[in-house]
Design an enzyme around this catalytic site. Structure first.
Site, PDB file in Angstrom:
ATOM      1  N   GLN A 241      56.016 -37.811  20.812  1.00  0.00           N
ATOM      2  CA  GLN A 241      54.781 -37.329  20.389  1.00  0.00           C
ATOM      3  C   GLN A 241      54.578 -35.954  20.962  1.00  0.00           C
ATOM      4  O   GLN A 241      53.498 -35.336  20.297  1.00  0.00           O
ATOM      5  CB  GLN A 241      53.688 -38.422  20.757  1.00  0.00           C
ATOM      6  CG  GLN A 241      53.689 -38.511  22.028  1.00  0.00           C
ATOM      7  CD  GLN A 241      52.594 -39.697  22.579  1.00  0.00           C
ATOM      8  OE1 GLN A 241      52.968 -40.789  22.345  1.00  0.00           O
ATOM      9  NE2 GLN A 241      51.237 -39.311  22.777  1.00  0.00           N
TER      10      GLN A 241
ATOM     11  N   CYS B 287      50.003 -41.583  19.992  1.00  0.00           N
ATOM     12  CA  CYS B 287      50.835 -42.792  20.146  1.00  0.00           C
ATOM     13  C   CYS B 287      50.699 -43.880  19.490  1.00  0.00           C
ATOM     14  O   CYS B 287      51.758 -44.700  19.063  1.00  0.00           O
ATOM     15  CB  CYS B 287      50.725 -43.232  21.695  1.00  0.00           C
ATOM     16  SG  CYS B 287      48.972 -43.563  21.967  1.00  0.00           S
TER      17      CYS B 287
ATOM     18  N   HIS C 151      46.951 -45.997  25.454  1.00  0.00           N
ATOM     19  CA  HIS C 151      48.316 -45.807  24.881  1.00  0.00           C
ATOM     20  C   HIS C 151      48.785 -46.987  24.289  1.00  0.00           C
ATOM     21  O   HIS C 151      48.619 -48.041  24.514  1.00  0.00           O
ATOM     22  CB  HIS C 151      49.269 -45.516  26.281  1.00  0.00           C
ATOM     23  CG  HIS C 151      50.574 -44.882  25.653  1.00  0.00           C
ATOM     24  ND1 HIS C 151      50.621 -43.991  24.865  1.00  0.00           N
ATOM     25  CD2 HIS C 151      51.928 -45.289  26.000  1.00  0.00           C
ATOM     26  CE1 HIS C 151      51.863 -43.567  24.532  1.00  0.00           C
ATOM     27  NE2 HIS C 151      52.653 -44.287  25.347  1.00  0.00           N
TER      28      HIS C 151
ATOM     29  N   ASN D 227      58.733 -46.435  24.118  1.00  0.00           N
ATOM     30  CA  ASN D 227      57.836 -45.519  24.067  1.00  0.00           C
ATOM     31  C   ASN D 227      57.960 -44.400  23.259  1.00  0.00           C
ATOM     32  O   ASN D 227      58.909 -44.395  22.460  1.00  0.00           O
ATOM     33  CB  ASN D 227      57.827 -45.014  25.358  1.00  0.00           C
ATOM     34  CG  ASN D 227      56.445 -44.506  26.093  1.00  0.00           C
ATOM     35  OD1 ASN D 227      55.483 -44.395  25.044  1.00  0.00           O
ATOM     36  ND2 ASN D 227      56.285 -44.084  27.247  1.00  0.00           N
TER      37      ASN D 227
END
Length: 476
Positions: free
Chosen positions: A82, A88, A394, A417
């Site tokens: 990102q 996110c 997040h 992630n």
């Protein structure tokens, strides 16, 4: 009111009794602390070094291997990044959806366009803010709600929630990344956000003043709203101009595009359709996003209840942000069942706490603060929310779990992630079960696979409304 003694000759005891810090008190602290060899060592090391790298607990690091006995395995699909943006939630969403795309199209590498969703979210968030400005035009500018909505931390944010991305997906669909690639401003969004924030505040003031003048001439609110909304449309053209110039013009939701790709057998294939068709026919899989909902663990509020947050959304008149609150073990058990069923799990957490992006480890014992500072952390999860020490900052994806064969309970979780492949274990993170308990607040579950009692709470509706500034209104 200042209660400090006014007499400059007042004793240290008098000053201390007033609540002020005095030199003798500080000297007393120093005489006690300096005798502790641990503190002397900490002062030597930490004054010249990073706290986290210096206090890394080697024992915890060794006990946190990136090994899992239940995994949804898409190793060849690239880790996403990102970059310097707060997207996110869009990366987590597209990472969930791309599992379905890769299976459907029989491909080994694939990425959806996060920027496409980002564009439509930005445009709708601007409209949402201006509609709130109109709706609350009679409130004073120093009203807490008006101030909150216009604060830099809240206005034109990159972040979002699951129901907000469903709003965009259902209306605009989704496209492969090469159909609408990244721009500078999607990857480095701060300058764009600052520009939009200034213009939107200006637009809100224009609309407030117009509404006030119209209402003075005609008390009929509906007449005023029609005129004000016509003006809002003119102002939104400026927003659209800014966004298209910085992000690019996206493909229309109902116009066909061509997607050429190679499948796993190296066969060239052409897919033709609209973004909405790609979303519904390729990306949604067996469990469409619109049939999934958020389950949270918020110890401040009653379990088994439905909650929403005042004035939180992106598409005006769209699907509201809803949460079903339940015990943390219900979240864990549901995650395990979803992983065993081959379903990756979107989740919201406070990733900065007790974690290392370099190692890709989230563990309550990762840093030895107790030895270095002679302190312990005493806040409960409930108290961290109440004091704003923690909230959902997040979103990531759980795609694996390690189950203890003796107890049958989860030990750690494999996390995808969106910080590129240089963080963690080539982009993968490891989350301990204890960390999950303290810092995971939300998972997204298909209704068909969710606990039936939670589905009933969700479908019965009638949510309790939390204040706009409640921690559950934090955007991932």
């Amino acid at each position: 009111m200042d209660t400090r003694p006014t007499n400059p000759n007042a004793t240290d005891a008098a000053w201390s009794a007033s609540g002020a810090l005095v030199q003798t008190l500080i000297e007393n602290w120093e005489s006690q602390i300096v005798s502790d060899p641990r503190i002397r060592l900490s002062r030597t090391v930490l004054a010249s070094n990073d706290i986290h790298s210096s206090l890394l607990n080697r024992t915890a690091q060794i006990s946190d291997p990136h090994v899992f006995n239940h995994v949804i395995d898409f190793k060849t699909s690239p880790r996403t990044d990102q970059k310097s943006s707060g997207r996110c939630w869009l990366f987590a969403t597209t990472n969930v959806l791309r599992y379905q795309v890769m299976t459907k199209l029989n491909i080994s590498e694939f990425e959806l366009s996060q920027s496409y969703l980002f564009f439509w979210d930005k445009l709708h968030k601007a409209n949402y803010y201006l509609e709130l400005a109109i709706e609350n035009a009679e409130k004073p500018l120093d009203d807490r709600l008006i101030y909150f909505l216009s604060d830099t931390a809240n206005l034109s944010r990159d972040g979002g929630q699951w129901d907000m991305v469903v709003n965009i997906l259902e209306q605009y669909g989704v496209v492969p990344k090469n159909i609408y690639p990244e721009s500078y401003s999607s990857s480095y969004s701060r300058p764009l956000n600052e520009l939009l924030q200034t213009k939107l505040r200006e637009h809100a003031m224009i609309l407030r003043e117009l509404y006030t003048s119209l209402k003075a001439d005609n008390p009929n609110r509906e007449v005023s709203l029609t005129t004000v909304r016509a003006r809002k449309e003119e102002l939104m053209k400026e927003v659209y101009t800014i966004i298209t110039a910085t992000l690019g013009v996206p493909p229309p939701a109902n116009e066909k595009f061509v997607y050429d790709y190679y499948d796993k057998d190296n066969k060239s294939i052409k897919w033709v359709g609209t973004p909405v068709e790609f979303y519904r026919n390729v990306a949604s899989g067996d469990y469409p996003p619109s049939d999934s909902f958020s389950v949270i663990n918020d110890p401040r509020n009653e379990y088994g209840k439905l909650y929403t947050v005042e004035k939180l959304g992106n598409v005006w008149g769209g699907r509201p942000v809803l949460y079903v609150n339940t015990e943390i073990n219900t979240l864990k058990n549901t995650v395990v069942e979803l992983i065993k069923a081959g379903i990756p799990v979107f989740f919201g957490c406070h990733v900065e706490k007790h974690s290392s992006s370099t190692l890709g480890i989230m563990d309550l014992n990762l840093f030895d603060y107790e030895t270095a500072f002679n302190i312990k952390f005493g806040l409960t999860k409930k108290q961290r929310l109440e004091s704003r020490d923690s909230d959902m900052t997040h979103a990531m994806v759980i795609c694996g779990v390690h189950i203890d064969l003796d107890t049958g309970k989860p030990v750690r979780y494999k996390v995808e992630n969106s910080w590129g492949d240089t963080s963690g274990d080539k982009g993968w993170f490891m989350m301990t079960d204890d960390w999950f308990s303290e810092y995971v607040y939300q998972i997204v579950v298909p209704k068909a696979l969710a606990p039936k009692d939670l589905v009933k709470v969700y479908e019965d509706g009638n949510p309790t409304v939390l204040a706009a500034w409640d921690p559950m209104g934090a955007l991932a």
